[in-house]
Design a protein around this motif. Structure first.
Motif, short mmCIF file in Angstrom:
data_model
loop_
_atom_site.label_atom_id
_atom_site.label_comp_id
_atom_site.label_asym_id
_atom_site.label_seq_id
_atom_site.Cartn_x
_atom_site.Cartn_y
_atom_site.Cartn_z
N ASN A 181 0.81 -1.20 0.00
CA ASN A 181 0.00 0.00 0.00
C ASN A 181 0.85 1.26 0.00
OD1 ASN A 181 -2.68 -1.35 0.44
ND2 ASN A 181 -1.70 -1.96 2.35
N HIS A 190 -3.48 0.35 -3.60
CA HIS A 190 -3.51 -0.92 -2.87
C HIS A 190 -3.31 -2.04 -3.88
CE1 HIS A 190 -5.02 -4.10 -0.16
NE2 HIS A 190 -5.86 -4.46 -1.12
N ASN A 250 -6.86 -1.28 -5.72
CA ASN A 250 -7.91 -0.37 -5.29
C ASN A 250 -7.30 0.85 -4.62
OD1 ASN A 250 -10.51 0.63 -4.79
ND2 ASN A 250 -11.26 -1.33 -4.01
N SER A 251 -8.14 1.75 -4.18
CA SER A 251 -7.75 2.88 -3.35
C SER A 251 -8.74 2.99 -2.20
CB SER A 251 -7.72 4.18 -4.16
OG SER A 251 -8.99 4.43 -4.74
N PHE A 252 -8.31 3.65 -1.13
CA PHE A 252 -9.12 3.79 0.08
C PHE A 252 -9.13 5.27 0.45
CE2 PHE A 252 -9.50 3.82 4.75
CZ PHE A 252 -10.60 3.00 4.95
N TRP A 276 -13.46 1.95 0.79
CA TRP A 276 -12.81 1.41 -0.40
C TRP A 276 -13.53 1.91 -1.64
CZ3 TRP A 276 -8.19 -0.59 -0.31
CH2 TRP A 276 -7.72 -1.20 0.86
N GLU A 319 -12.94 -1.32 -7.30
CA GLU A 319 -11.88 -2.32 -7.44
C GLU A 319 -11.51 -2.53 -8.90
OE1 GLU A 319 -11.99 -6.02 -4.98
OE2 GLU A 319 -12.18 -7.00 -6.93
#
Length: 296
Positions: free
Chosen positions: A43, A57, A69-71, A76, A79
């Motif tokens: 990450n 991610h 992905n990103s958060f 979240w 995807e």
């Protein structure tokens, strides 16, 4: 920026990215998946806590797909994934994440696999987090000049001997990174930095390991070989150790071409820009050579 490559023994790892993440940087990671591995994750984050945003991610899942992905703001986001999973249980791997203007470009085992587009501005990315079922033998952030990636190049392939221009020529602060294997029946191989592509051009640095014997270094100028040395101004590292120093005999600005020949199988070759090379801790799975070009 300095090159910073090191052995990672304890996971999870959370570390600060000195100066933050910038376009032109790349994360290099060399590791092995244990036979009982399930998944691991890497990450790029805005901070050290679980509540901080994740810009990228990267999550390989064994015998499944690779998820990205990103958060952001506690949630979240959408995807993304690819099913061509290059990670295998019990096998080692090399991975590059190259930071481009458009996103994070993912290379695994010499193959470009995906580009994850930026969702969070690079200037906010301050931390790196690695966690899960993986043994990390070597990792670090480098400033990329350019990277050439090969797969399974050997003396029987048409790709060797390999003769190619060095984009922009050789300059102080550049380093050649080469990962390969010397076959059990090998006799010798050579790496030469030349002023041109033919045998008649001068060779500023000729590096020639001879199996079960000495490592020979020399230069070739005006049609003649110079004084041979077996101690080597390129800094050579083999399996993480500085090997020798070979002083410049031909000006760097004249060096335009790299030539690789002989009994060697190359899985990765690249030039990067560095200001320093710290001690490298390399795994038993690879034979790695680093050559740095200091000033005259």
């Amino acid at each position: 920026m300095p090159i910073s490559l090191c052995l990672l023994q304890n996971l999870p790892y959370v570390g600060q990215i000195s100066g933050g993440l910038k376009e032109g940087m790349a994360l290099y990671l060399q590791g092995v998946f244990p036979t009982n591995a399930d998944q691991f994750e890497l990450n790029f984050k805005t901070g050290p806590s679980d509540n901080d945003d994740i810009a990228f991610h990267f999550n390989p899942r064994m015998d499944q797909k690779v998820v990205m992905n990103s958060f952001s703001t506690g949630k979240w986001e959408t995807e993304e994934s690819f099913s061509d999973n290059p990670f295998k249980k019990g096998e080692d791997f090399d991975m590059f994440f190259v930071v481009k203007s458009e996103g994070y470009q993912v290379h695994v085992n010499g193959k470009e696999l995906y580009t994850f587009k930026h969702r969070i501005p690079l200037e906010k990315v301050k931390m790196l987090n690695i966690n899960g079922d993986v043994v990390v033998n070597l990792f670090g952030l480098i400033q990329v000049s350019y990277i050439i990636m090969w797969q399974n190049c050997s003396k029987t392939d048409t790709t060797l001997p390999y003769v190619a221009p060095i984009p922009g020529g050789l300059r102080e602060g550049m380093a050649l990174y080469l990962k390969g294997v010397v076959p059990t029946n090998a006799d010798r191989f050579s790496i030469s930095f030349q002023t041109g592509p033919t045998d008649k051009h001068d060779t500023a640095f000729h590096f020639n390991p001879r199996m079960d014997r000495k490592v020979v270094m020399n230069s070739f100028r005006n049609g003649k070989w110079g004084a041979e040395e077996t101690n080597i101004c390129s800094i050579l590292r083999i399996k993480g150790e500085q090997h020798s120093m070979f002083k410049h005999r031909i000006p760097l600005e004249k060096v335009t071409t790299i030539n690789i020949y002989g009994n060697v199988s190359i899985s990765f070759l690249g030039f990067v820009t560095v200001s320093d090379i710290s001690p490298l801790f390399l795994s038993k799975y690879t034979e790695d050579t680093h050559i740095k070009m200091p000033s005259l």
